[in-house]
Design a protein around this motif. Structure first.
Motif, PDB file in Angstrom:
ATOM      1  N   LEU A   1      -5.452  -1.663   0.205  1.00 15.49           N
ATOM      2  CA  LEU A   1      -4.291  -2.194   0.949  1.00 15.49           C
ATOM      3  C   LEU A   1      -3.994  -1.759   2.237  1.00 15.49           C
ATOM      4  O   LEU A   1      -3.949  -2.604   3.037  1.00 15.49           O
ATOM      5  N   SER A   2      -4.351  -0.445   2.495  1.00 11.89           N
ATOM      6  CA  SER A   2      -4.174   0.231   3.839  1.00 11.89           C
ATOM      7  C   SER A   2      -5.292  -0.585   4.759  1.00 11.89           C
ATOM      8  O   SER A   2      -5.074  -1.046   5.812  1.00 11.89           O
TER       9      SER A   2
ATOM     10  N   GLY B   1       0.876  -1.314   0.151  1.00 13.24           N
ATOM     11  CA  GLY B   1      -0.042  -0.018   0.060  1.00 13.24           C
ATOM     12  C   GLY B   1       0.829   1.387  -0.034  1.00 13.24           C
ATOM     13  O   GLY B   1       0.553   2.400  -0.548  1.00 13.24           O
TER      14      GLY B   1
ATOM     15  N   ASP C   1      -4.365   1.828  -3.302  1.00 18.29           N
ATOM     16  CA  ASP C   1      -3.684   2.130  -1.864  1.00 18.29           C
ATOM     17  C   ASP C   1      -4.573   2.175  -0.708  1.00 18.29           C
ATOM     18  O   ASP C   1      -4.315   1.506   0.491  1.00 18.29           O
TER      19      ASP C   1
END
Length: 351
Positions: A298-299, A225, A295
């Motif tokens: 993934l975070s 991420g 992003d």
């Protein structure tokens, strides 16, 4: 730099705080060297102040921030490399914010590990103290009584009493030896090489192996991420993630994933075929790739993995505590029975 500066290593909490504060200063338009000076003025710890002042001096001389960070020797290599990526891509502020979140999660996981280990160690230390008191205080009282009455008891009772005393001393010796190795392991774990060695050893044991794989996968997700935010190429991102991975199994999966990506597969397919991330999580990544929210996804997954690790640590800690209580009960009970039965026999023979 002085000797104290070289020895200073920022913890995950300190690294997260540094990244967050530098990102805020950049957002407000303050130059990096001035921001480092402001941070140094606010810090009370002498060694931390020296590190920050060293960064301020080098950045003021137009040295890139990543190089100044590397020269201090105080920051993780992964962070230094990501700062370099951020400066190269022009997304330093975004990368620093992501690094702050990454090291905050890393600190939470380490706190969870310390909490899971601390109570069992304390409990085991209490076991050792109880065994020592029994062997060197309580059993000698029985032994003195036995010596006074030895002429009046049967030889079988004498053998049983001697066996009980010997059993108590052996148990105490074993407990103290285990306690010594436990504290030695904790001391070794404080060093970088020792931490890597203990993690490799733990990765070979069933429950610890599964926990280690889950932690390493969570770190990979967080790192992926972070790299997505920086705009890094997927191949380079996977290479960096592989270099930073300490779990052998997950490292091999990342290698396979890198090969699949190199062969032209999409990122989510490569993750699935390498068994790195499968099932619902993999499908969520596929959807995020199509919607341009990679992003963020993934975070989110990284936080979920952190929660799973925390739950696993709590459950494992509970099982260890229960096992130690049972071991303590068995050990103390064995010594008491081995001493009390001959004592009862002596009293019966005298009566």
């Amino acid at each position: 730099m002085g000797r104290a500066e070289k020895k200073k290593r920022f913890t995950s909490e300190e690294t997260a705080s540094f990244c967050d504060q530098i990102a805020m200063l950049l957002n407000s338009g303050i130059p990096l060297y001035e921001g480092a000076y402001i941070l140094a003025e606010e810090v009370e710890d002498k060694r931390t102040k020296q590190v920050l002042m060293h960064i301020e001096e080098q950045v003021r001389e137009n040295m890139p921030l990543f190089e100044a960070l590397s020269n201090t020797g105080a920051f993780p290599d992964y962070m230094v490399h990501m700062v370099k990526v951020g400066e190269t891509t022009g997304k330093l502020e975004d990368v620093l914010k992501s690094l702050a979140a990454y090291y905050e999660r890393d600190a939470q996981v380490k706190d969870g590990i310390r909490s899971a280990v601390a109570f069992p160690v304390i409990l085991f230390a209490m076991m050792a103290v109880i065994m020592l008191v029994m062997v060197f205080k309580i059993i000698p009282l029985f032994e003195g009584m036995f010596l006074e009455l030895s002429a009046e008891v049967a030889s079988s009772t004498k053998r049983m009493m001697d066996g009980g005393i010997l059993a108590g001393k052996i148990m105490a010796g074993i407990t103290c030896a285990l306690l010594f190795f436990m504290f030695a392991g904790l001391f070794i774990y404080r060093t970088a090489a020792g931490e890597r060695a203990i993690k490799r050893l733990a990765a070979m044991i069933g429950p610890f192996r599964r926990l280690s794989e889950r932690m390493a996968t969570g770190q990979f997700v967080c790192a992926a991420g972070l790299m997505a935010v920086s705009g890094m190429d997927q191949g380079e991102a996977l290479l960096m993630a592989q270099e930073g991975c300490t779990n052998r199994t997950v490292k091999m999966r990342i290698e396979k994933c890198k090969e699949f990506v190199g062969a032209g597969e999409s990122f989510d397919e490569a993750l699935r075929h390498s068994s790195l991330i499968v099932g619902r999580d993999n499908r969520m990544i596929g959807v995020a790739m199509k919607s341009g929210a990679m992003d963020e996804m993934l975070s989110k997954l990284g936080k979920q993995y952190d929660e799973k690790v925390s739950q696993s640590l709590s459950a494992m800690s509970g099982r260890i505590e229960t096992a130690m209580v049972l071991v303590l009960a068995v050990m103390v009970g064995t010594v008491l029975i081995s001493v009390m039965l001959p004592l009862v026999g002596m009293i019966s023979s005298i009566g």
